[in-house]
Write a protein that holds these residues in place. Structure first.
Motif, PDB file in Angstrom:
ATOM      1  N   THR A  44       9.239   1.622  -4.189  1.00  0.00           N
ATOM      2  CA  THR A  44       8.042   0.465  -3.129  1.00  0.00           C
ATOM      3  C   THR A  44       7.095   0.650  -2.682  1.00  0.00           C
ATOM      4  OG1 THR A  44       9.787  -0.319  -1.646  1.00  0.00           O
ATOM      5  CG2 THR A  44      10.190  -1.123  -3.686  1.00  0.00           C
ATOM      6  N   GLU A  45       6.166   0.143  -2.186  1.00  0.00           N
ATOM      7  CA  GLU A  45       4.907   0.078  -1.239  1.00  0.00           C
ATOM      8  C   GLU A  45       5.133  -0.699  -0.560  1.00  0.00           C
ATOM      9  OE1 GLU A  45       2.197   3.821  -3.167  1.00  0.00           O
ATOM     10  OE2 GLU A  45       1.619   1.775  -2.755  1.00  0.00           O
ATOM     11  N   SER A  46       4.981  -0.871   0.865  1.00  0.00           N
ATOM     12  CA  SER A  46       4.288  -1.976   1.799  1.00  0.00           C
ATOM     13  C   SER A  46       2.524  -2.353   1.951  1.00  0.00           C
ATOM     14  CB  SER A  46       5.222  -2.181   2.542  1.00  0.00           C
ATOM     15  OG  SER A  46       6.307  -1.841   2.607  1.00  0.00           O
ATOM     16  N   TYR A  47       2.114  -3.301   1.676  1.00  0.00           N
ATOM     17  CA  TYR A  47       0.869  -3.836   2.372  1.00  0.00           C
ATOM     18  C   TYR A  47       1.195  -4.909   2.989  1.00  0.00           C
ATOM     19  CZ  TYR A  47      -0.457  -0.437  -1.606  1.00  0.00           C
ATOM     20  OH  TYR A  47      -0.219   1.186  -2.490  1.00  0.00           O
ATOM     21  N   MET A  48       0.320  -4.356   4.248  1.00  0.00           N
ATOM     22  CA  MET A  48       0.705  -5.321   5.549  1.00  0.00           C
ATOM     23  C   MET A  48      -0.487  -6.503   5.758  1.00  0.00           C
ATOM     24  SD  MET A  48       3.687  -4.565   6.668  1.00  0.00           S
ATOM     25  CE  MET A  48       3.910  -5.063   7.532  1.00  0.00           C
ATOM     26  N   GLY A  49      -0.962  -7.408   4.946  1.00  0.00           N
ATOM     27  CA  GLY A  49      -2.640  -7.776   5.403  1.00  0.00           C
ATOM     28  C   GLY A  49      -3.680  -7.165   6.329  1.00  0.00           C
ATOM     29  N   VAL A  50      -3.672  -7.910   6.973  1.00  0.00           N
ATOM     30  CA  VAL A  50      -5.523  -8.046   8.138  1.00  0.00           C
ATOM     31  C   VAL A  50      -4.787  -6.646   8.580  1.00  0.00           C
ATOM     32  CG1 VAL A  50      -5.423 -10.285   7.921  1.00  0.00           C
ATOM     33  CG2 VAL A  50      -3.967  -9.580   9.790  1.00  0.00           C
ATOM     34  N   ILE A  51      -4.090  -6.116   8.810  1.00  0.00           N
ATOM     35  CA  ILE A  51      -4.299  -4.644  10.088  1.00  0.00           C
ATOM     36  C   ILE A  51      -4.414  -3.327   8.773  1.00  0.00           C
ATOM     37  CG2 ILE A  51      -2.417  -5.644  11.789  1.00  0.00           C
ATOM     38  CD1 ILE A  51      -0.291  -3.925  11.085  1.00  0.00           C
ATOM     39  N   ASP A  52      -3.831  -3.774   7.975  1.00  0.00           N
ATOM     40  CA  ASP A  52      -3.846  -3.121   6.873  1.00  0.00           C
ATOM     41  C   ASP A  52      -4.926  -2.218   5.948  1.00  0.00           C
ATOM     42  OD1 ASP A  52      -3.231  -0.775   5.024  1.00  0.00           O
ATOM     43  OD2 ASP A  52      -1.517  -1.726   3.672  1.00  0.00           O
ATOM     44  N   ALA A  53      -5.823  -1.583   6.074  1.00  0.00           N
ATOM     45  CA  ALA A  53      -7.298  -1.079   5.255  1.00  0.00           C
ATOM     46  C   ALA A  53      -6.885  -0.767   4.245  1.00  0.00           C
ATOM     47  CB  ALA A  53      -7.654  -0.322   5.680  1.00  0.00           C
ATOM     48  N   ALA A  54      -5.456  -0.835   3.421  1.00  0.00           N
ATOM     49  CA  ALA A  54      -5.747  -0.463   2.014  1.00  0.00           C
ATOM     50  C   ALA A  54      -4.661  -1.421   1.334  1.00  0.00           C
ATOM     51  CB  ALA A  54      -4.182   0.555   1.970  1.00  0.00           C
ATOM     52  N   ALA A  55      -4.863  -3.237   1.815  1.00  0.00           N
ATOM     53  CA  ALA A  55      -4.542  -4.073   2.086  1.00  0.00           C
ATOM     54  C   ALA A  55      -5.730  -4.917   1.048  1.00  0.00           C
ATOM     55  CB  ALA A  55      -3.480  -5.032   2.836  1.00  0.00           C
ATOM     56  N   HIS A  56      -5.577  -5.751  -0.052  1.00  0.00           N
ATOM     57  CA  HIS A  56      -6.761  -6.442  -0.396  1.00  0.00           C
ATOM     58  C   HIS A  56      -7.248  -7.323  -0.021  1.00  0.00           C
ATOM     59  CE1 HIS A  56      -4.891  -5.844  -4.766  1.00  0.00           C
ATOM     60  NE2 HIS A  56      -5.722  -4.892  -4.981  1.00  0.00           N
ATOM     61  N   SER A  57      -5.757  -7.951   1.509  1.00  0.00           N
ATOM     62  CA  SER A  57      -5.978  -9.040   1.837  1.00  0.00           C
ATOM     63  C   SER A  57      -6.327  -8.266   3.795  1.00  0.00           C
ATOM     64  CB  SER A  57      -5.134  -9.947   2.892  1.00  0.00           C
ATOM     65  OG  SER A  57      -3.924  -9.550   2.766  1.00  0.00           O
ATOM     66  N   TYR A  58      -7.238  -7.579   3.830  1.00  0.00           N
ATOM     67  CA  TYR A  58      -7.747  -7.034   4.915  1.00  0.00           C
ATOM     68  C   TYR A  58      -8.300  -7.753   5.256  1.00  0.00           C
ATOM     69  CZ  TYR A  58      -9.041  -2.889   8.395  1.00  0.00           C
ATOM     70  OH  TYR A  58      -9.256  -2.087   8.863  1.00  0.00           O
ATOM     71  N   LYS A  59      -7.793  -7.727   7.182  1.00  0.00           N
ATOM     72  CA  LYS A  59      -9.194  -8.028   7.687  1.00  0.00           C
ATOM     73  C   LYS A  59      -9.263 -10.021   7.676  1.00  0.00           C
ATOM     74  CE  LYS A  59     -12.278  -4.286   9.436  1.00  0.00           C
ATOM     75  NZ  LYS A  59     -13.912  -4.349   9.125  1.00  0.00           N
ATOM     76  N   GLY A  60      -8.081 -10.547   7.226  1.00  0.00           N
ATOM     77  CA  GLY A  60      -7.927 -11.985   6.559  1.00  0.00           C
ATOM     78  C   GLY A  60      -8.539 -12.097   5.299  1.00  0.00           C
ATOM     79  N   LYS A  61      -9.077 -11.631   4.693  1.00  0.00           N
ATOM     80  CA  LYS A  61      -9.730 -11.931   3.873  1.00  0.00           C
ATOM     81  C   LYS A  61      -9.221 -12.505   2.540  1.00  0.00           C
ATOM     82  CE  LYS A  61     -11.997  -9.639  -1.017  1.00  0.00           C
ATOM     83  NZ  LYS A  61     -12.036  -8.762  -1.557  1.00  0.00           N
ATOM     84  N   LYS A  62      -9.380 -13.725   2.321  1.00  0.00           N
ATOM     85  CA  LYS A  62      -8.860 -14.510   1.165  1.00  0.00           C
ATOM     86  C   LYS A  62      -9.980 -15.224   0.315  1.00  0.00           C
ATOM     87  CE  LYS A  62      -6.055 -17.886   4.382  1.00  0.00           C
ATOM     88  NZ  LYS A  62      -6.248 -19.156   5.380  1.00  0.00           N
ATOM     89  N   ASP A  63      -9.529 -14.958  -1.775  1.00  0.00           N
ATOM     90  CA  ASP A  63     -10.153 -14.880  -2.636  1.00  0.00           C
ATOM     91  C   ASP A  63      -9.098 -15.708  -3.815  1.00  0.00           C
ATOM     92  OD1 ASP A  63      -9.185 -12.874  -3.187  1.00  0.00           O
ATOM     93  OD2 ASP A  63     -11.291 -12.138  -3.270  1.00  0.00           O
TER      94      ASP A  63
END
Length: 204
Positions: A44-63
């Motif tokens: 598994t891999e964790s993607y930690m949202g607004v704090i994680d530059a590798a996450a699709h939702s980095y910096k609170g991105k919503k689409d």
């Protein structure tokens, strides 16, 4: 022998790193028209949202694609890579916290002939050894986006018999674009499993 039990909502409400570890050894189940397929989660891999530059939702991105990540834990976040392969993530944590866990590899457990057919008779160790292979073999696609994992079609259950294993933490795969986040040890594997997608070179 223990009775299989579907994981409850509360299980998914933990943070993304804790959930990624807790999912190891659990069983992903997909009840499809062609039959039921199951695989034991080994990577598994964790993607930690607004704090994680590798996450699709980095910096609170919503689409449109990221919306489901803002649900409470226990929903499927499915997306396509390279224009041809799907990846399955599990939404973690509380509502409004866009953390997810990417399923990177499974050990085949049930419905193996169907998996082999979907993967053009790939060798057993390669059937589910990567996010795209996993989704292809398990019959997971865009139609599963947003599905509730507490339902009866796509879900995670306890194994029939719990196995003892050691968890290895390492860097996530193919995120060199993510600055310092590329070095976070947020990839988790069952030590010595032959079914992981990429062998851990430097266990931590």
């Amino acid at each position: 022998m223990a009775i299989n039990m579907k994981l409850p909502r509360e299980f998914y409400r933990q943070d993304g790193v804790a959930l990624a570890k807790a999912l190891l050894g659990k069983v992903l189940v997909h009840n499809t028209e062609q039959g039921i397929v199951k695989g034991i989660i080994v990577e598994t891999e964790s993607y930690m949202g607004v704090i994680d530059a590798a996450a699709h939702s980095y910096k609170g991105k919503k689409d449109g694609r990221c919306n489901i990540q803002y649900n409470e834990g226990g929903y499927a976040y499915i997306y396509m890579i390279y224009g041809m392969y799907y990846c399955m993530n599990i939404v973690a944590n509380a509502e409004g916290v866009p953390e997810v866990v990417l399923l990177r590899a499974l050990e085949p457990a049930e419905g193996i002939p169907l998996m082999e057919k979907r993967r053009s008779n790939a060798k057993r160790k390669a059937l589910l050894s990567g996010p795209g292979k996993l989704c292809q073999a398990m019959g997971i696609g865009k139609e599963n986006y947003g599905i509730d994992l507490c339902g009866d079609q796509l879900y995670v259950e306890e194994p029939e018999e719990k196995a003892d294993f050691e968890i290895e933490a390492s860097r996530r795969i193919n995120i060199d674009y993510a600055g310092e986040a590329k070095d976070y040890l947020w990839r988790f594997t069952i030590k010595d499993s032959p079914y992981v997608s990429v062998k851990v070179k430097k266990p931590c």
